[in-house]
Design a protein around this motif. Structure first.
Motif, PDB file in Angstrom:
ATOM      1  N   THR A  46      -1.365  57.894 -49.544  1.00  0.00           N
ATOM      2  CA  THR A  46      -0.339  58.609 -48.779  1.00  0.00           C
ATOM      3  C   THR A  46       0.832  59.070 -49.639  1.00  0.00           C
ATOM      4  OG1 THR A  46       0.710  56.506 -48.181  1.00  0.00           O
ATOM      5  CG2 THR A  46      -0.876  57.430 -46.611  1.00  0.00           C
ATOM      6  N   TYR A  72       6.274  62.041 -34.333  1.00  0.00           N
ATOM      7  CA  TYR A  72       5.054  61.970 -33.510  1.00  0.00           C
ATOM      8  C   TYR A  72       4.513  63.377 -33.380  1.00  0.00           C
ATOM      9  CZ  TYR A  72       2.229  60.966 -29.304  1.00  0.00           C
ATOM     10  OH  TYR A  72       1.217  60.825 -28.391  1.00  0.00           O
ATOM     11  N   ILE A  87      -6.561  59.128 -42.054  1.00  0.00           N
ATOM     12  CA  ILE A  87      -5.546  60.060 -42.542  1.00  0.00           C
ATOM     13  C   ILE A  87      -6.183  61.347 -43.052  1.00  0.00           C
ATOM     14  CG2 ILE A  87      -3.826  58.302 -43.108  1.00  0.00           C
ATOM     15  CD1 ILE A  87      -4.825  58.299 -45.955  1.00  0.00           C
ATOM     16  N   THR A 138       6.672  54.614 -43.093  1.00  0.00           N
ATOM     17  CA  THR A 138       7.560  55.674 -42.623  1.00  0.00           C
ATOM     18  C   THR A 138       6.724  56.859 -42.171  1.00  0.00           C
ATOM     19  OG1 THR A 138       7.791  56.513 -44.884  1.00  0.00           O
ATOM     20  CG2 THR A 138       9.577  55.105 -44.079  1.00  0.00           C
ATOM     21  N   TYR A 139       7.233  57.569 -41.183  1.00  0.00           N
ATOM     22  CA  TYR A 139       6.603  58.832 -40.796  1.00  0.00           C
ATOM     23  C   TYR A 139       7.714  59.780 -40.345  1.00  0.00           C
ATOM     24  CZ  TYR A 139       7.049  56.912 -36.043  1.00  0.00           C
ATOM     25  OH  TYR A 139       7.530  56.366 -34.884  1.00  0.00           O
ATOM     26  N   VAL A 197      -1.164  63.240 -42.330  1.00  0.00           N
ATOM     27  CA  VAL A 197      -1.125  62.899 -40.911  1.00  0.00           C
ATOM     28  C   VAL A 197      -1.952  61.630 -40.696  1.00  0.00           C
ATOM     29  CG1 VAL A 197      -1.918  63.566 -38.600  1.00  0.00           C
ATOM     30  CG2 VAL A 197      -0.739  65.231 -40.041  1.00  0.00           C
ATOM     31  N   PHE A 221       3.156  60.710 -42.715  1.00  0.00           N
ATOM     32  CA  PHE A 221       2.884  59.267 -42.753  1.00  0.00           C
ATOM     33  C   PHE A 221       2.826  58.815 -44.211  1.00  0.00           C
ATOM     34  CE2 PHE A 221      -0.762  56.182 -43.122  1.00  0.00           C
ATOM     35  CZ  PHE A 221      -0.143  55.089 -42.545  1.00  0.00           C
ATOM     36  N   ARG A 222       3.570  57.766 -44.511  1.00  0.00           N
ATOM     37  CA  ARG A 222       3.608  57.220 -45.886  1.00  0.00           C
ATOM     38  C   ARG A 222       3.692  55.708 -45.840  1.00  0.00           C
ATOM     39  NH1 ARG A 222       6.045  60.162 -50.310  1.00  0.00           N
ATOM     40  NH2 ARG A 222       6.778  58.149 -51.084  1.00  0.00           N
ATOM     41  N   ASN A 277       8.746  52.630 -37.111  1.00  0.00           N
ATOM     42  CA  ASN A 277       9.108  53.511 -38.230  1.00  0.00           C
ATOM     43  C   ASN A 277      10.149  52.831 -39.116  1.00  0.00           C
ATOM     44  OD1 ASN A 277       9.155  55.727 -39.855  1.00  0.00           O
ATOM     45  ND2 ASN A 277       9.986  57.148 -38.317  1.00  0.00           N
ATOM     46  N   TYR A 335       0.627  61.085 -36.218  1.00  0.00           N
ATOM     47  CA  TYR A 335       1.957  60.980 -36.833  1.00  0.00           C
ATOM     48  C   TYR A 335       1.968  61.772 -38.126  1.00  0.00           C
ATOM     49  CZ  TYR A 335       2.950  57.385 -33.420  1.00  0.00           C
ATOM     50  OH  TYR A 335       3.156  56.735 -32.239  1.00  0.00           O
ATOM     51  N   ASN A 336       2.934  62.688 -38.225  1.00  0.00           N
ATOM     52  CA  ASN A 336       3.004  63.505 -39.440  1.00  0.00           C
ATOM     53  C   ASN A 336       3.915  62.865 -40.480  1.00  0.00           C
ATOM     54  OD1 ASN A 336       2.500  65.557 -41.198  1.00  0.00           O
ATOM     55  ND2 ASN A 336       3.855  67.052 -40.208  1.00  0.00           N
TER      56      ASN A 336
END
Ligand code: CA
Length: 432
Positions: free
Chosen positions: A257, A301, A407, A297-298, A265, A285-286, A328, A282-283
């Motif tokens: 990620t 939504y 992902i 974290t993201y 995502v 996304f890390r 988050n 969720y965009n």
């Protein structure tokens, strides 16, 4: 002499057995958690451990036996010489016609012969004892070999279903799909910042989208109550036909990620015990590095019909519920590494590893409950909701039947026709 020759052969046999065991052990010593993961053969390292535990003792025995054999060989050499000397003396005495000086000589020779006979007898006794030791060692080695074989068979039994790994490689499953792969299955990926490639399950659909699957629950066959290292490295089993449960591993998820400039995502797919299916995206996304405790974290939504449980849920008990159950920005917690926002230990109490707050509105690594519905009484000593939950869909006393976390680069999430593909993709699991 036949005896020492036989025992030497025995030693050679034993040395050979030991060295072949060592070779096997050395190969397996390279086992690491990455290799073991996903190869259906998690006990391989166990066999090596087992052999290693026994090797020092056996080697020691062999060394001491060798020393004793050498000692006996030396003694025997000396005795041979003396016997030859005695024989020669006797012959020359018999040949001699002068009785007087030779009488004394032969009587002292008789003493010598008696003494040497005694020595030889005691040496023979020693050899018999050594032989016994050797045969008992041989028996032990035989039993060890049998045990090792049994262990190996146990280990290779599941390996018999040969795991098919697809030849295409890439930075992630989308990269692999871009290279023309059309089959879902096991592939090796190597994100740009990764030191080595690793195995993943790629879900590749008819639109050429390649999802990299990072978590899978389907039947409760894998225990998700694991420690920090296991969550870091991954656990469970990857299968080419998507039939097994696993956690890919926080380090790998971190690499996947954070290695690409294109945002990722996270798609979460859920199935309940009535067969209903829902999803949430969720965009951006890390997962952060281990130094930051694999923080989640993201950006936002991104849609779906399961609702935004990562944003927390108002349980109706306290206005702060939603804030305290959101995910988050949370660090990852396991029972042995408490990074949550709670005075207690969420991961310990809820039997999982997760991005715990105080504690959760989404809990996909929770305990598996057959049938879904469970109550405080079922949760053991703590009494908290520890099931596989997604509170914007089902209550915290309803544990989901199946979950998938996967992902994909954001550029491909809706490729091929907007919402239609979402439905189609989801349709792969059945009716949405
Ligand atoms: Ca805590």
């Amino acid at each position: 002499m036949a005896l020492p020759l036989f025992t030497t052969a025995g030693v050679i046999f034993l040395l050979f057995s030991t060295s072949s065991a060592q070779i096997r052990g050395d190969n397996l010593a390279t086992c690491n958690m990455n290799d073991g993961f996903g190869k259906y053969c998690p006990t391989t390292c166990g066999v090596a451990d087992y052999m290693f535990r026994y090797l020092p003792g056996v080697s020691e025995d062999l060394t001491s036996m060798q020393d004793q054999l050498e000692l006996i060989a030396n003694l025997t050499d000396g005795a041979d010489e003396k016997i030859t000397y005695m024989k020669d003396s006797t012959t020359s005495a018999q040949k001699s016609s002068q009785p007087d000086p030779n009488y004394r000589k032969s009587s002292s020779m008789l003493d010598d012969v008696l003494r040497f006979e005694k020595t030889i007898l005691s040496q023979e006794q020693q050899m018999i004892e050594l032989q016994n030791i050797i045969s008992s060692n041989e028996r032990n080695m035989g039993e060890l070999k049998k045990l090792a074989l049994q262990l190996q068979q146990k280990c290779t039994a599941p390996c018999r279903d040969t795991v098919e790994i697809q030849p295409t490689t890439g930075t992630d499953c989308q990269d692999i799909a871009n290279k023309g792969a059309t089959t879902s299955g096991l592939y090796y990926v190597k994100p740009a910042s990764a030191q080595a490639q690793f195995l993943v399950y790629c879900e590749i659909d008819n639109f050429g989208r390649g999802f990299t699957v990072i978590q899978r629950r389907r039947d409760g066959s894998v225990d998700f109550f694991r420690d920090w290292i296991q969550y870091r490295e991954g656990f469970g089993y990857l299968s080419p036909d998507d039939t097994t449960e696993f956690w890919l591993g926080n380090e790998k998820i971190h690499l996947l990620t954070t290695s690409s400039p294109i945002p990722t995502v996270l798609r979460i797919e859920l199935v309940d015990w009535e067969g209903n299916k829902k999803y949430a995206d969720y965009n951006m996304f890390r997962i952060g590095s281990e130094a930051d405790m694999y923080r989640l974290t993201y950006g936002y939504y991104f849609g779906g019909d399961a609702g935004d449980a990562f944003d927390g849920f108002d349980l109706g008990e306290d206005p702060s519920d939603k804030f305290h159950t959101s995910h988050n920005g949370m660090q990852f917690s396991t029972h042995d590494k408490d990074n949550d926002k709670y005075s207690g230990n969420c991961a310990q109490q809820d039997g999982s590893g997760w991005w715990m707050n105080r504690c959760h509105a989404a809990h996909l690594n929770g305990k598996y409950y057959q049938g879904g519905r469970y109550s405080e009484k079922d949760t053991g000593e703590y009494g908290f909701d520890n099931g596989i939950t997604w509170l914007t869909w089902h209550s915290r006393w309803y544990s989901l039947k199946e979950t998938t976390m996967k992902i994909i680069p954001v550029s491909r999430i809706s490729a091929g026709g907007g919402q239609q593909t979402g439905v189609k993709q989801f349709g792969g699991l059945g009716d949405a």
